[in-house]
Design a protein around this motif. Structure first.
Motif, PDB file in Angstrom:
ATOM      1  N   ASN A 156      -1.268   9.550 -12.963  1.00 27.89           N
ATOM      2  CA  ASN A 156      -0.186   9.354 -13.933  1.00 27.89           C
ATOM      3  C   ASN A 156      -0.143   7.884 -14.335  1.00 27.89           C
ATOM      4  N   PHE A 157      -0.626   7.579 -15.540  1.00 24.39           N
ATOM      5  CA  PHE A 157      -0.641   6.183 -15.970  1.00 24.39           C
ATOM      6  C   PHE A 157       0.750   5.562 -15.930  1.00 24.39           C
ATOM      7  N   VAL A 181     -16.323  16.421  -9.634  1.00 25.86           N
ATOM      8  CA  VAL A 181     -17.133  17.278 -10.505  1.00 25.86           C
ATOM      9  C   VAL A 181     -16.751  17.192 -11.974  1.00 25.86           C
ATOM     10  N   ALA A 182     -15.525  16.782 -12.274  1.00 25.10           N
ATOM     11  CA  ALA A 182     -15.097  16.704 -13.672  1.00 25.10           C
ATOM     12  C   ALA A 182     -13.882  15.805 -13.783  1.00 25.10           C
ATOM     13  N   THR A 183     -13.771  15.110 -14.921  1.00 21.84           N
ATOM     14  CA  THR A 183     -12.596  14.296 -15.217  1.00 21.84           C
ATOM     15  C   THR A 183     -12.104  14.641 -16.615  1.00 21.84           C
ATOM     16  N   TYR A 184     -10.820  14.961 -16.724  1.00 21.35           N
ATOM     17  CA  TYR A 184     -10.209  15.258 -18.020  1.00 21.35           C
ATOM     18  C   TYR A 184      -9.115  14.229 -18.289  1.00 21.35           C
ATOM     19  N   VAL A 185      -9.268  13.490 -19.391  1.00 19.25           N
ATOM     20  CA  VAL A 185      -8.267  12.513 -19.815  1.00 19.25           C
ATOM     21  C   VAL A 185      -7.473  13.119 -20.957  1.00 19.25           C
ATOM     22  N   VAL A 186      -6.162  13.236 -20.798  1.00 17.09           N
ATOM     23  CA  VAL A 186      -5.327  13.797 -21.857  1.00 17.09           C
ATOM     24  C   VAL A 186      -4.539  12.670 -22.513  1.00 17.09           C
ATOM     25  N   ASN A 202     -16.168  22.432  -2.514  1.00 20.63           N
ATOM     26  CA  ASN A 202     -15.907  22.690  -3.932  1.00 20.63           C
ATOM     27  C   ASN A 202     -15.797  21.441  -4.781  1.00 20.63           C
ATOM     28  N   GLY A 203     -15.441  20.313  -4.164  1.00 19.95           N
ATOM     29  CA  GLY A 203     -15.289  19.088  -4.933  1.00 19.95           C
ATOM     30  C   GLY A 203     -13.887  18.926  -5.498  1.00 19.95           C
ATOM     31  N   ILE A 204     -13.698  17.848  -6.251  1.00 19.02           N
ATOM     32  CA  ILE A 204     -12.399  17.486  -6.822  1.00 19.02           C
ATOM     33  C   ILE A 204     -12.511  17.330  -8.329  1.00 19.02           C
ATOM     34  N   VAL A 205     -11.533  17.878  -9.036  1.00 12.35           N
ATOM     35  CA  VAL A 205     -11.390  17.688 -10.482  1.00 12.35           C
ATOM     36  C   VAL A 205     -10.303  16.647 -10.704  1.00 12.35           C
ATOM     37  N   ARG A 206     -10.581  15.668 -11.552  1.00 11.46           N
ATOM     38  CA  ARG A 206      -9.590  14.623 -11.842  1.00 11.46           C
ATOM     39  C   ARG A 206      -8.947  14.880 -13.200  1.00 11.46           C
ATOM     40  N   VAL A 207      -7.621  14.748 -13.259  1.00 13.85           N
ATOM     41  CA  VAL A 207      -6.871  14.816 -14.513  1.00 13.85           C
ATOM     42  C   VAL A 207      -6.128  13.499 -14.677  1.00 13.85           C
ATOM     43  N   ILE A 208      -6.372  12.810 -15.785  1.00 12.20           N
ATOM     44  CA  ILE A 208      -5.727  11.525 -16.051  1.00 12.20           C
ATOM     45  C   ILE A 208      -4.728  11.729 -17.188  1.00 12.20           C
ATOM     46  N   ASP A 209      -3.456  11.595 -16.871  1.00  5.86           N
ATOM     47  CA  ASP A 209      -2.375  11.832 -17.828  1.00  5.86           C
ATOM     48  C   ASP A 209      -2.034  10.526 -18.534  1.00  5.86           C
ATOM     49  N   ALA A 210      -2.516  10.385 -19.777  1.00  5.32           N
ATOM     50  CA  ALA A 210      -2.206   9.215 -20.600  1.00  5.32           C
ATOM     51  C   ALA A 210      -1.271   9.595 -21.746  1.00  5.32           C
ATOM     52  N   LEU A 211      -0.536  10.690 -21.580  1.00  4.97           N
ATOM     53  CA  LEU A 211       0.360  11.172 -22.632  1.00  4.97           C
ATOM     54  C   LEU A 211       1.678  10.407 -22.661  1.00  4.97           C
ATOM     55  N   HIS A 212       2.053   9.801 -21.538  1.00  2.78           N
ATOM     56  CA  HIS A 212       3.366   9.195 -21.415  1.00  2.78           C
ATOM     57  C   HIS A 212       3.305   7.674 -21.452  1.00  2.78           C
ATOM     58  N   ASP A 241       0.835  -1.202   0.000  1.00  2.00           N
ATOM     59  CA  ASP A 241       0.000   0.000   0.000  1.00  2.00           C
ATOM     60  C   ASP A 241       0.872   1.254   0.000  1.00  2.00           C
ATOM     61  N   ILE A 242       1.894   1.263   0.856  1.00  2.68           N
ATOM     62  CA  ILE A 242       2.789   2.415   0.953  1.00  2.68           C
ATOM     63  C   ILE A 242       3.537   2.615  -0.362  1.00  2.68           C
ATOM     64  N   GLU A 243       3.951   1.525  -0.989  1.00  2.59           N
ATOM     65  CA  GLU A 243       4.653   1.636  -2.273  1.00  2.59           C
ATOM     66  C   GLU A 243       3.753   2.273  -3.328  1.00  2.59           C
ATOM     67  N   CYS A 244       2.474   1.870  -3.340  1.00  2.62           N
ATOM     68  CA  CYS A 244       1.516   2.478  -4.276  1.00  2.62           C
ATOM     69  C   CYS A 244       1.332   3.959  -3.966  1.00  2.62           C
ATOM     70  N   LEU A 245       1.227   4.280  -2.693  1.00  3.52           N
ATOM     71  CA  LEU A 245       1.025   5.667  -2.292  1.00  3.52           C
ATOM     72  C   LEU A 245       2.229   6.523  -2.667  1.00  3.52           C
ATOM     73  N   GLU A 246       3.424   6.015  -2.443  1.00  3.38           N
ATOM     74  CA  GLU A 246       4.637   6.778  -2.725  1.00  3.38           C
ATOM     75  C   GLU A 246       4.929   6.889  -4.213  1.00  3.38           C
ATOM     76  N   SER A 247       4.397   5.991  -5.024  1.00  6.13           N
ATOM     77  CA  SER A 247       4.695   5.985  -6.455  1.00  6.13           C
ATOM     78  C   SER A 247       4.234   7.253  -7.163  1.00  6.13           C
ATOM     79  N   GLY A 248       3.212   7.900  -6.624  1.00  3.51           N
ATOM     80  CA  GLY A 248       2.675   9.093  -7.275  1.00  3.51           C
ATOM     81  C   GLY A 248       1.766   8.783  -8.447  1.00  3.51           C
ATOM     82  N   GLY A 249       1.397   7.509  -8.603  1.00  7.78           N
ATOM     83  CA  GLY A 249       0.459   7.163  -9.678  1.00  7.78           C
ATOM     84  C   GLY A 249      -0.852   7.889  -9.521  1.00  7.78           C
ATOM     85  N   HIS A 250      -1.281   8.055  -8.266  1.00  6.09           N
ATOM     86  CA  HIS A 250      -2.443   8.887  -7.938  1.00  6.09           C
ATOM     87  C   HIS A 250      -2.006   9.894  -6.881  1.00  6.09           C
TER      88      HIS A 250
END
Length: 402
Positions: free
Chosen positions: A248-249, A323-328, A283-293, A222-231
């Protein structure tokens, strides 16, 4: 200015003038009337308000002007037109069709969420209310009544949590998170609270139902996943003061059986930590999914429907509005994976999702137009590591040896 930009500018002018519904959905909607025009004006007014009065909170190492729409080679009205094209004209058929099929009020609520005009949500959906001292007190009383009836439903995780620690379940601020997540729709808040504890039990077991999850509750994976910065729940805010969660995919761990749960436990911890902030609740949370890399390492793999369903179940149990999800993404190579994700995504999430395709610079511009700082794609892990260290210090947890 390109012909596409001019088209979006014309679209923006039409919407602001209140003479037409946004194209692509207007032709199949009910006949326009004066009330429709007023609501549409409510939806877009907030964009102009925040465009004029709000600045981004951006990475301190970047030039602040880089994320200011006024520093773009385009005019602010053209920027607004481009944003309207993204919000009102989704490029994916399944999203466009879902929007078209929504009742008018719910469709307007989706657009309000994406634009950042939550103050008008009360006009679009029955059962939701604007936050005020009176609304808070009345809603808390109604929620208490509904929860008391739920405690007698049977052996639920919610009931077990209250047996463990009544003070935790009855805490005013804790309950208020669920009410804000559901815009003070009391029955929905009670339902989410019930789901929250079932998911918490599934992820962490029964022993910690009556308290917040701590770093010490996470195992090494769990800690390894958390530290990875994937989310990451980033410290960066969008134009409307909303927290941004970055996926970050290319940093995500391989999803074997163990890491599926570890990834969700790590996300639970970071999201529930973020939810302690009142501004995040409101205010809620906006999600950004980086699929560029790193396309070759991820996109070619088979879509894991089980893992995605587990993730969606976890997100629905978190007491906050997404409130919103943007996939790049750079091009259509991600399309098979994204199509599968959209198919398994609940409708309320799908209609708030937009796919932004193009070069790195084009995706940065798209994000800037919809109110997300361009620097979100270049954040790296420095701030995330600082956040991890802050959490360790606040909880008195030492770094684990590898």
């Amino acid at each position: 200015m390109t012909s596409q930009d001019q088209m979006q500018l014309d679209t923006a002018n039409i919407i602001v003038d209140g003479n037409h519904h946004p194209p692509s959905t207007a032709s199949t909607h009910e006949e326009d009337d004066d009330h429709d025009h007023r609501e549409e004006r409510h939806v877009v007014d907030a964009f102009h308000h925040h465009e004029d009065n709000t600045e981004y909170e951006d990475d301190e190492d970047d030039d602040e002007e880089d994320d200011d729409a006024s520093s773009s080679p385009y005019s602010s009205q053209a920027t607004f037109g481009h944003a309207c094209g993204i919000w009102f004209n989704p490029t994916v058929d399944v999203i466009s069709n879902d929007l078209r099929d929504l009742p008018k009020g719910r469709r307007e609520l989706v657009w309000s969420d994406m634009i950042g005009n939550d103050s008008n949500a009360v006009h679009f959906e029955r059962g939701i209310r604007t936050e005020s001292p009176e609304t808070v007190e009345n809603s808390l009383k109604d929620l208490d009544r509904d929860l008391k009836s739920m405690f007698s439903f049977g052996d639920t995780a919610l009931r077990r949590a209250r047996i463990q620690c009544p003070e935790y379940i009855d805490n005013r601020d804790f309950r208020l998170r669920f009410l804000r997540a559901e815009r003070f729709h009391v029955k929905n808040a009670a339902s989410r609270m019930l789901q929250h504890f079932e998911e918490k039990k599934f992820l962490f077991g029964e022993h910690c139902l009556g308290r917040d999850i701590l770093l010490s509750d996470l195992n090494d994976d769990d800690i390894e996943c958390l530290e990875s910065g994937g989310h990451q729940v980033t410290p960066v805010l969008d134009r409307h003061g909303r927290t941004i969660e970055l996926c970050n995919f290319h940093l995500l761990k391989e999803t074997n059986v163990a890491s599926k749960l570890s990834d969700n436990r790590a996300r639970w911890y970071s999201l529930m930590t973020a939810c302690q902030d009142e501004s995040v609740q409101q205010n809620g949370i906006v999600r950004v999914i980086d699929a560029l890399h790193d396309f070759t390492a991820r996109a070619g793999k088979k879509f894991d429907a089980e893992y995605f369903k587990l993730s969606m179940k976890m997100y629905h149990a978190i007491p906050v509005k997404f409130v919103a999800t943007y996939v790049v993404a750079e091009d259509d190579r991600w399309k098979p994976v994204l199509d599968q994700k959209l198919r398994f995504m609940p409708t309320e999430w799908r209609v708030r999702t937009r796919i932004l395709k193009g070069s790195y610079e084009e995706c940065q511009y798209d994000l800037m137009c919809v109110g997300v700082p361009k620097s979100i794609l270049t954040m790296g892990l420095q701030r995330h590591k600082q956040w991890m260290e802050t959490r360790r210090q606040s909880e008195g947890v030492k770094r684990r040896r590898v």
